[in-house]
Design an enzyme around this catalytic site. Structure first.
Site, PDB file in Angstrom:
ATOM      1  N   TYR A  56      -2.523  17.308 -12.453  1.00  0.00           N
ATOM      2  CA  TYR A  56      -2.920  16.228 -11.543  1.00  0.00           C
ATOM      3  C   TYR A  56      -3.282  16.857 -10.190  1.00  0.00           C
ATOM      4  CZ  TYR A  56      -0.896  12.733 -14.759  1.00  0.00           C
ATOM      5  OH  TYR A  56      -0.589  11.932 -15.837  1.00  0.00           O
ATOM      6  N   LEU A 206      -2.103  -1.680 -16.724  1.00  0.00           N
ATOM      7  CA  LEU A 206      -3.064  -2.535 -16.023  1.00  0.00           C
ATOM      8  C   LEU A 206      -4.491  -2.036 -16.238  1.00  0.00           C
ATOM      9  CD1 LEU A 206      -1.168  -3.209 -12.674  1.00  0.00           C
ATOM     10  CD2 LEU A 206      -1.279  -4.632 -14.733  1.00  0.00           C
ATOM     11  N   ARG A 208      -5.988   0.756 -15.565  1.00  0.00           N
ATOM     12  CA  ARG A 208      -6.556   1.388 -14.370  1.00  0.00           C
ATOM     13  C   ARG A 208      -7.035   0.363 -13.336  1.00  0.00           C
ATOM     14  NH1 ARG A 208      -7.229   3.620 -18.996  1.00  0.00           N
ATOM     15  NH2 ARG A 208      -6.625   5.792 -19.285  1.00  0.00           N
ATOM     16  N   GLY A 209      -6.339  -0.751 -13.291  1.00  0.00           N
ATOM     17  CA  GLY A 209      -6.645  -1.796 -12.322  1.00  0.00           C
ATOM     18  C   GLY A 209      -7.566  -2.873 -12.835  1.00  0.00           C
ATOM     19  N   SER A 212      -5.609  -6.005 -13.408  1.00  0.00           N
ATOM     20  CA  SER A 212      -4.587  -6.227 -12.380  1.00  0.00           C
ATOM     21  C   SER A 212      -4.762  -7.551 -11.662  1.00  0.00           C
ATOM     22  CB  SER A 212      -4.635  -5.102 -11.343  1.00  0.00           C
ATOM     23  OG  SER A 212      -5.854  -5.164 -10.612  1.00  0.00           O
TER      24      SER A 212
END
Length: 331
Positions: A56, A206, A208-209, A212
């Site tokens: 990451y 979610l 990746r949004g 959401s």
């Protein structure tokens, strides 16, 4: 904070985990002080499971977590670390390395960056097609025996690979994408986990949004935002997928919760052997996610959610085509 145990051999962790990737990588610029404050807020709320990967932002996320966790009782939280993904100076991905000697090398660097003497759950990020999973797991087993790792985990592999790995050393949990619009695990992987007594940490709850309740079709991605290349966010798919979110919003309104809370609660309701990971990058998003654990979903609620977002109803793959072949299951 409620707790759940990862499988029959894994640790007892908070019923909701924190996925830290977005604090360093994949979704555009971040603010370091806010990231640290979000980790602190999660710990203070009782979140104990924190998930990261050595790739990451090429170690940035581990160093960030080391800063955020400095001075904390090491037994008060659990670190889940993925390894093996290869990256270049441009941030591009170059395959996976699961060789035993690479496993030990990756681990040594992670321990140093994180400032700890052990990793609670250590897992290959993806299957290395050139290395039998038995060899990769065998190296992790050696590190468990030496005290550098507490538990073995897997990530994004199929049922057959899970069985092969588990035969070498008990697997605590599988980390895999699971959400209302990513349900391929239900066919074979989830039953295999339950047969073998293996837990699941679910990421992408979610999507990746996307589900959401905060995404819009005209939203422009920031520089470095992976979603600019994600099929489900593509122009030809996003309007359809957001229509599913609006259907879900009506159900959430009737339950008195937000769309995000309902989507997280749905994953948590699929079994006490599943721990949802939320990729909250700010204290605001974390504060919205935490009450999801208090949203109780009965049979009628689950039926309404299924009606709003039927299995397989999303459009677009969950990863760009170049990455789909490395996944154990599809959408």
């Amino acid at each position: 904070m409620r707790t759940r145990t990862l499988g029959s051999t894994g640790p007892t962790v908070s019923a909701l985990g924190l996925g830290a990737m977005g604090m360093s990588d994949a979704y555009g610029p971040t603010e370091r002080a806010e990231s640290v404050a979000t980790v602190h807020a999660a710990l203070e709320a009782g979140v104990t499971l924190i998930d990261t990967g050595d790739f990451y932002a090429m170690g940035h996320n581990e160093l960030l977590l080391a800063e955020a966790l400095r001075g904390r009782d090491r037994d008060s939280y659990q670190l889940s670390v993925k390894f093996g993904a290869l990256r270049g100076p441009d941030g591009g991905f170059g395959g996976t390395d699961g060789r035993p000697e690479a496993v030990k090398n990756f681990l040594a660097y992670s321990l140093t960056r994180l400032g700890t003497d052990h990793i609670d759950i250590y897992r290959p990020a993806r299957l290395d097609p050139a290395v039998p999973i038995e060899e990769t797991v065998g190296a992790i087993k050696e590190m468990i025996d030496a005290g550098h790792v507490r538990h073995l985990g897997l990530s994004e592999v199929d049922a057959a690979t899970i069985r092969r790995a588990h035969a070498v050393h008990p697997v605590a949990d599988l980390q895999i994408e699971y959400s209302l619009i990513s349900r391929a695990v239900e066919a074979e992987v989830l039953p295999t986990l339950r047969e073998l007594g293996i837990g699941m940490t679910a990421y992408g709850v979610l999507s990746r949004g996307l589900i959401s309740g905060h995404w819009s079709a005209d939203r422009a991605g920031a520089p470095g935002d992976y979603r600019a290349f994600s099929p489900r966010f593509a122009e030809e798919n996003v309007a359809h997928n957001l229509a599913l979110v609006e259907a879900l919003r009506r159900v959430a309104g009737a339950k008195g919760c937000t769309v995000a809370q309902l989507a997280i609660a749905w994953v948590a309701a699929q079994g006490t052997d599943i721990v949802p990971l939320v990729g909250a990058r700010t204290r605001e998003r974390l504060a919205e996610a935490l009450p999801a654990l208090e949203v109780e979903l009965g049979a009628d609620d689950l039926a309404e959610i299924e009606k709003a977002v039927p299995s397989g109803s999303a459009r677009g793959d969950r990863y760009p085509a170049a990455f789909m072949s490395s996944l154990g299951v599809g959408n």
